[in-house]
Design an enzyme around this catalytic site. Structure first.
Site, PDB file in Angstrom:
ATOM      1  N   TYR A  16      -7.545  44.163  35.609  1.00 14.44           N
ATOM      2  CA  TYR A  16      -6.736  45.369  35.485  1.00 14.44           C
ATOM      3  C   TYR A  16      -5.394  45.186  36.199  1.00 14.44           C
ATOM      4  O   TYR A  16      -5.352  44.828  37.379  1.00 14.44           O
ATOM      5  CB  TYR A  16      -7.490  46.552  36.090  1.00 14.44           C
ATOM      6  CG  TYR A  16      -7.145  47.868  35.459  1.00 14.44           C
ATOM      7  CD1 TYR A  16      -8.012  48.470  34.556  1.00 14.44           C
ATOM      8  CD2 TYR A  16      -5.956  48.529  35.750  1.00 14.44           C
ATOM      9  CE1 TYR A  16      -7.705  49.684  33.965  1.00 14.44           C
ATOM     10  CE2 TYR A  16      -5.639  49.736  35.158  1.00 14.44           C
ATOM     11  CZ  TYR A  16      -6.523  50.309  34.271  1.00 14.44           C
ATOM     12  OH  TYR A  16      -6.211  51.512  33.682  1.00 14.44           O
TER      13      TYR A  16
ATOM     14  N   TYR B  86       1.732  44.694  27.609  1.00 11.55           N
ATOM     15  CA  TYR B  86       1.135  44.946  26.286  1.00 11.55           C
ATOM     16  C   TYR B  86       1.060  46.450  26.019  1.00 11.55           C
ATOM     17  O   TYR B  86       1.736  46.980  25.139  1.00 11.55           O
ATOM     18  CB  TYR B  86      -0.237  44.275  26.200  1.00 11.55           C
ATOM     19  CG  TYR B  86      -1.129  44.801  25.097  1.00 11.55           C
ATOM     20  CD1 TYR B  86      -0.793  44.653  23.758  1.00 11.55           C
ATOM     21  CD2 TYR B  86      -2.321  45.464  25.404  1.00 11.55           C
ATOM     22  CE1 TYR B  86      -1.611  45.148  22.752  1.00 11.55           C
ATOM     23  CE2 TYR B  86      -3.142  45.949  24.410  1.00 11.55           C
ATOM     24  CZ  TYR B  86      -2.787  45.792  23.090  1.00 11.55           C
ATOM     25  OH  TYR B  86      -3.600  46.301  22.101  1.00 11.55           O
TER      26      TYR B  86
END
Lengths: 390, 137
Positions: free
Chosen positions: A289, A337
């Site tokens: 993450y 992203y």
């Protein structure tokens, strides 16, 4: 490999974004339906095969975050016999995978569908970091104006710098390397190259974190299908086995985090490694993450890829970039992203695609084993999955 | 008044004595009478040993900065006109950690490990916020 094959991921699906937004004003239910259908088609399964249903999100009726499994399953026309709406922030979906494996192992379901969606960019921003109430344990924090979530991560970064001499340049290495991966991913939102200097010159948000130390704010939807070994035999794609999983949480409010430099990935990672029976050196690709650059650094240390305090050196010299010896966040991550608020499902989707060798230009050569680590809340929860192909 | 726009603490059963203490310029924290540990924030039972045998004690109000951040982009509009300001975690002498602002110092001078002491900032009739400033010897 000699691990037990308890359950496998056989389908993944997501939706395209344009400048971080879902096109055409699609609703948060529409994009979840699209992702769910794509994941089931990917698996070669039908809606009526689904008997386990998992979801979490910040949107909801009658209030933010409420009843995601009831709402999305109704919309899809699914009536599951196993249900789980575990909400521990961005790591929820790694926990869902672990729970799906356990439920399948216990015979409570055979085909688990995990679904997530967010239109926080194109629609109304809901929940997540916008914590403005001063009730319960937050009454002792909110009046002081810490911007959430970034401020909590900034406190951790500052402490890490104080304890270990970690620098802003070292954190910037992570943002720059992640952007290089995004340049190889046509689906990524931000693909312009950046330099360490660009990161350091970007506006300070909450010191020591700059704008380019922070993840994007985008829409997004994703879905994952987890099945029993028996069902995996008849699926379209090769099974990606869930070899190990673990989860843990340590606090809710950042003032209650026991040590700002150590996350509960110490425990969740250890559990996942032990269950999978593999070591750090066996892992070919890592998806962790990246809500903020510091999240990555703390997670790599807590997982044991390097020692406490060595994260800055570990990520230096673009080690995690394409061509480096530690492929990390290979889709471009939350930093480049997409980051729809709860990013964890996209870590899993990318790991599955890497292990299927579907990643084209950004493919990590001959990837056999992947580690995925979600982090949720204010460094509060972690959940780890170790995935492998036959 | 910007001060009145930010979210004010909602006083409840856990926090009543804490906020009353602040109003009287006392930083009240709990201490477990069974395991001896201090507790912050206040609660029904000891998170170390689950004892409900908790006493209220006055903190010395002194501690050190565990970590801090200089905020440039607040999320809540009430803080926009206060930037840059410091939010810190302070480890009190009693061993517990709490969040506050560091005031009465140039934001560039704040450091981890810096000794600080509590000062009380009245907001309205009910709420006084404990804040911290450097201890000047």
């Amino acid at each position: 490999m000699s691990q037990k094959r308890l359950a496998a991921i056989v389908g993944v699906g997501d939706v395209e974004l344009e400048n971080g937004k879902v096109p055409g004003g699609l609703s948060v239910l529409q994009i979840q339906a699209i992702a769910a259908k794509r994941a089931l088609e990917d698996a070669g399964l039908k809606k009526d095969d689904v008997d386990g249903f998992f979801s979490a999100g910040f949107w909801g009726i009658p209030g933010n975050g409420l009843f995601p499994t009831l709402s999305v399953a109704e919309y899809l026309g699914i009536q599951p016999k196993f249900t789980d709406s575990t909400q521990i922030g961005g790591s929820s979906f790694e926990a869902h995978v672990g729970h799906a494996v356990a439920a399948i192992q216990a015979g409570l379901c055979e085909v688990a569908l995990i679904v997530y969606g967010s239109t926080q960019r194109s629609g109304v921003r809901q929940g997540g970091g916008g914590n403005i109430q001063a009730e319960y344990m937050s009454q002792y924090e909110t009046p002081y104006g810490l911007p959430l979530p970034v401020g909590s991560y900034a406190l951790a970064a500052q402490r890490h710098m104080y304890q270990y001499g970690t620098t802003s340049e070292q954190l910037a290495e992570i943002a720059v390397a992640t952007r290089k991966w995004a340049q190889l991913n046509p689906a990524a939102t931000m693909r312009e190259p950046i330099t360490i200097e660009d990161v350091l010159q970007s506006p300070m948000i909450s010191s020591p974190l700059h704008k380019l130390d922070c993840c994007l704010v985008t829409d997004g939807a994703g879905a994952i299908v987890v099945v029993s070994p028996e069902r995996a035999k008849d699926c379209r794609k090769r099974p990606i086995w869930v070899l190990g999983h673990g989860e843990a949480h340590s606090h809710m409010t950042i003032q209650s985090m026991p040590d700002l430099t150590i996350t509960s990935a110490v425990e969740s990672g250890k559990a996942a490694f032990e269950m999978a029976g593999v070591t750090h050196d066996d892992i070919d690709v890592v998806e962790v993450y990246d809500s903020f650059t510091i999240t990555v650094l703390l997670t790599l240390e807590s997982l044991g890829f390097c020692k406490p305090g060595e994260g800055g050196d570990f990520v230096s010299n673009q080690r995690t970039a394409p061509g480096g010896d530690f492929p990390l966040n290979t889709n471009g991550g939350g930093l480049s992203y997409a980051h729809p608020g709860m990013y964890g499902i996209f870590l899993l989707i990318e790991a599955v695609r890497q292990l299927r060798h579907e990643c084209g230009e950004r493919q990590v050569e001959d990837a056999q084993l992947a580690l995925v680590c979600g982090t949720g809340g204010y460094l509060a929860s972690t959940a780890v999955c170790i995935l492998g192909r036959d | 008044m910007a001060n009145q726009q930010f979210p004010l603490p909602v006083i409840d059963g856990d926090s009543k004595i804490y906020w009353e203490g602040c109003k009287n310029n006392k930083l009240m924290i709990q201490k477990c009478e069974d395991c001896g540990q201090h507790i912050f924030y206040p609660r029904q039972l000891c998170p170390h040993c689950m004892s409900e045998n908790l006493a209220w004690v006055e903190s010395s109000g002194k501690g050190t900065i565990y970590s801090y951040t200089v905020v440039h982009r607040p999320r809540h509009p009430a803080f926009m006109d206060k930037v840059p300001y410091v939010v810190a975690l302070i480890t009190l002498e009693e061993g517990v950690r709490m969040m506050s602002n560091i005031i009465n110092i140039d934001v560039d001078q704040v450091r981890c490990g810096m000794p600080v002491e509590v000062v009380f900032e009245p907001i309205n009739d009910e709420i006084t916020l404990p804040k911290f400033q450097p201890i000047r010897s």
